[in-house]
Design an enzyme around this catalytic site. Structure first.
Site, PDB file in Angstrom:
ATOM      1  CE1 TYR A 126      52.235  71.918  61.862  1.00  0.00           C
ATOM      2  CE2 TYR A 126      50.549  71.908  60.146  1.00  0.00           C
ATOM      3  CZ  TYR A 126      51.466  71.235  60.924  1.00  0.00           C
ATOM      4  OH  TYR A 126      51.636  69.886  60.770  1.00  0.00           O
TER       5      TYR A 126
ATOM      6  CG  HIS B 142      52.650  69.322  69.060  1.00  0.00           C
ATOM      7  ND1 HIS B 142      53.796  70.020  68.740  1.00  0.00           N
ATOM      8  CD2 HIS B 142      52.383  68.522  68.001  1.00  0.00           C
ATOM      9  CE1 HIS B 142      54.212  69.644  67.531  1.00  0.00           C
ATOM     10  NE2 HIS B 142      53.369  68.744  67.063  1.00  0.00           N
TER      11      HIS B 142
END
Length: 527
Positions: A380, A518
């Site tokens: 991430y 997402h």
């Protein structure tokens, strides 16, 4: 001489004799004086004339007003006639555009559809679907629909000087939808590249596009949904502020290759930024177990779990059955922030958390697992943030460190990096490139860093390799209804070492899974 005559004495001066006039009365004198002032005309009594003049004036004003109103009415009537003619012309043009592109019906409101049925003389009632069906049927009866079945062996052609462009596109239905029906622009579509549709799953159609609308091919049909509310498929609509002629929208139903045979060894990896795992499981009513049943993945990589270490054990027990290997890292510098995890049916050889650099390892952003044939990283990548406060840190420290770490691992085995890399690499990867040129995730610094630290070092963007001209997004902001209008970004990736790029059977996005901002992505690697 008569003695009665008066004699003038001699030497007496002559005097004129003036006749004696009788004296006038005062009234007669005033009357004569008035006659002299009025040039001899008799005096008029204005107290009687003025009211008459006022009445005449009012009548004349009324007459002129009536004439003006009449004239204005005629002018307005003429203008109305012109407007009506223009409206009729515009209406005719609109109907002709719809005849040339029936897909425009899908973007119209119920009110607009009802008005169109009235204009076209189509008797239809009911909801939007009924109205669209009736209008499409009418177009079909008139023989003016531009969608017709063709032989799959027909080759697309474009004639010089012709008013239409013939395009071949493989879709399951013959429905065409305009992404931006109010904008006048002309785009062309080409046949899908890098796709192997399932056998007997598609119908080939030919589309003659005569309107000046931005168009795209849309495939309708139900997909087994996980976290998708209304059954719509907005990702099949090409939404982009600067589309190129060869670009087409992403449709996994027709762009994914056929499944591998059962005797082919392969590993399926899914990656997903869940934007808070506990919130996704509890508040959004979505089960990762349902996703596992549908996709039957071997490994699940998660980003932005926002978990704290004290909560990991509890959620591990209830999250997935049959996936006994899970590895979690959480942010310790800021609780309930960031966080990544890998959950696997296959037991890895080794596990590593972070990059090995203390300055980068306090936010739980990297987990690495080692399998027999490769290393798998879930990442991430830090967002540059509001005001691009972390941009310099991102492009001068984090990205180079991650790229070097991957190259070091690659010395022993190929590497697969997946996750939210927080960068839309090219203009095709974001719906509004110009409007986001200084937005975090699309600055020239981040895009250059992505190129320099990953792609230029030999790592391959698997989705773009498989779909070079496909507009497919993986992230849609919660604001402004972005997912439903398909105004998205492609921020999530699978990057693989060049040595195993040809072993990738499929790299895909699951845009119908909408429980987060997402959508998950998948990778099938032949072993």
């Amino acid at each position: 001489m008569d003695s009665s005559q008066h004699l003038r004495p001699p030497n007496t001066p002559h005097r004129r004799l003036v006749p004696v006039v009788p004296s006038r009365t005062a009234g007669e004198q005033r009357r004569r004086s008035s006659q002299r002032r009025s040039c001899g005309l008799p005096r008029t009594n204005y107290s009687l004339v003025l009211p008459k003049l006022n009445v005449m004036s009012e009548r004349m004003q009324v007459t002129y007003s009536r004439r003006a109103v009449s004239k204005n009415s005629e002018i307005k009537k003429d203008e109305q006639t012109v407007i009506e003619k223009e409206d009729d012309t515009e209406s005719t043009l609109e109907i002709e555009r719809i005849r040339g592109d029936p897909s425009m019906l899908q973007s119209m409101t119920v009110k607009e559809l009802k008005e169109l049925t009235r204009r076209m003389g189509v008797a239809a009632r009911g909801n939007k679907k009924d109205l669209v069906s009736a209008l499409l049927e009418s177009l079909g009866k008139d023989g003016t629909s531009t969608i017709e079945q063709i032989d799959p062996s027909e080759v697309p052609s474009k004639r010089k000087g012709a008013a239409s462009v013939v395009v071949e596109q493989k879709v399951e239905t013959s429905e065409v939808i305009s992404a931006t029906p109010n904008k006048r622009s002309r785009t062309k579509q080409k046949s899908v590249k890098g796709s192997t549709p399932k056998e007997n799953a598609v119908t080939t159609v030919k589309i003659n596009k005569t309107s000046h609308q931005k168009e795209t091919i849309v495939v309708n049909g139900a997909v087994e949904k996980a976290g998708l509310g209304d059954g719509a498929e907005p990702w099949t609509v090409l939404v982009h502020k600067k589309p190129q002629p060869e670009w087409i929208p992403y449709n996994p139903k027709v762009m994914r290759p056929a499944p591998l045979s059962k005797d082919t060894r392969a590993l399926k990896i899914l990656s997903w930024n869940v934007n808070g795992l506990r919130a996704l499981v509890k508040s959004r009513g979505f089960s990762i177990h349902e996703l596992a049943q549908r996709e039957d993945f071997d490994v699940l990589c998660l980003q932005e779990t926002k978990m704290q270490e004290k909560d990991v054990e509890v959620i591990k027990e209830s999250l997935l059955e049959g996936y006994t290997n899970s590895f979690w890292t959480c942010s310790v510098s800021k609780l309930g922030y960031s966080g990544t995890a890998i959950i696997s049916r296959v037991k890895p050889l080794s596990i590593k958390y972070g990059l090995g650099v203390p300055d980068h390892d306090t936010e739980g952003r990297i987990v690495t697992v080692e399998f027999d044939d490769f290393y798998l990283l879930t990442a991430y990548v830090p967002n540059s943030g509001d005001g691009l406060k972390r941009l310099t840190y991102r492009v001068t420290e984090w990205d180079p460190c991650l790229g070097n770490y991957m190259k070091e691992l690659e010395k022993s085995k190929p590497v697969i990096l997946t996750g939210d890399l927080n960068c839309a690499h090219q203009e095709i990867d974001i719906h509004d490139p110009a409007g986001n040129s200084r937005s975090a995730g699309f600055t020239k610094e981040e895009r250059k860093s992505f190129e320099t630290n990953f792609l230029s070092k030999g790592f391959v963007d698997t989705f773009r390799k498989q779909h070079p001209d496909v507009v497919g997004y993986s992230y849609w902001g919660y604001r402004h209804n972005c997912r439903k209008t398909n105004r998205g970004w492609r921020l999530d990736y699978f990057l693989v070492s060049e040595s195993i790029a040809e072993r990738i059977h499929d790299s895909y996005i699951l845009p119908d899974v909408s429980a987060s901002d997402h959508s998950p992505l998948g990778l099938i690697l032949k072993l």
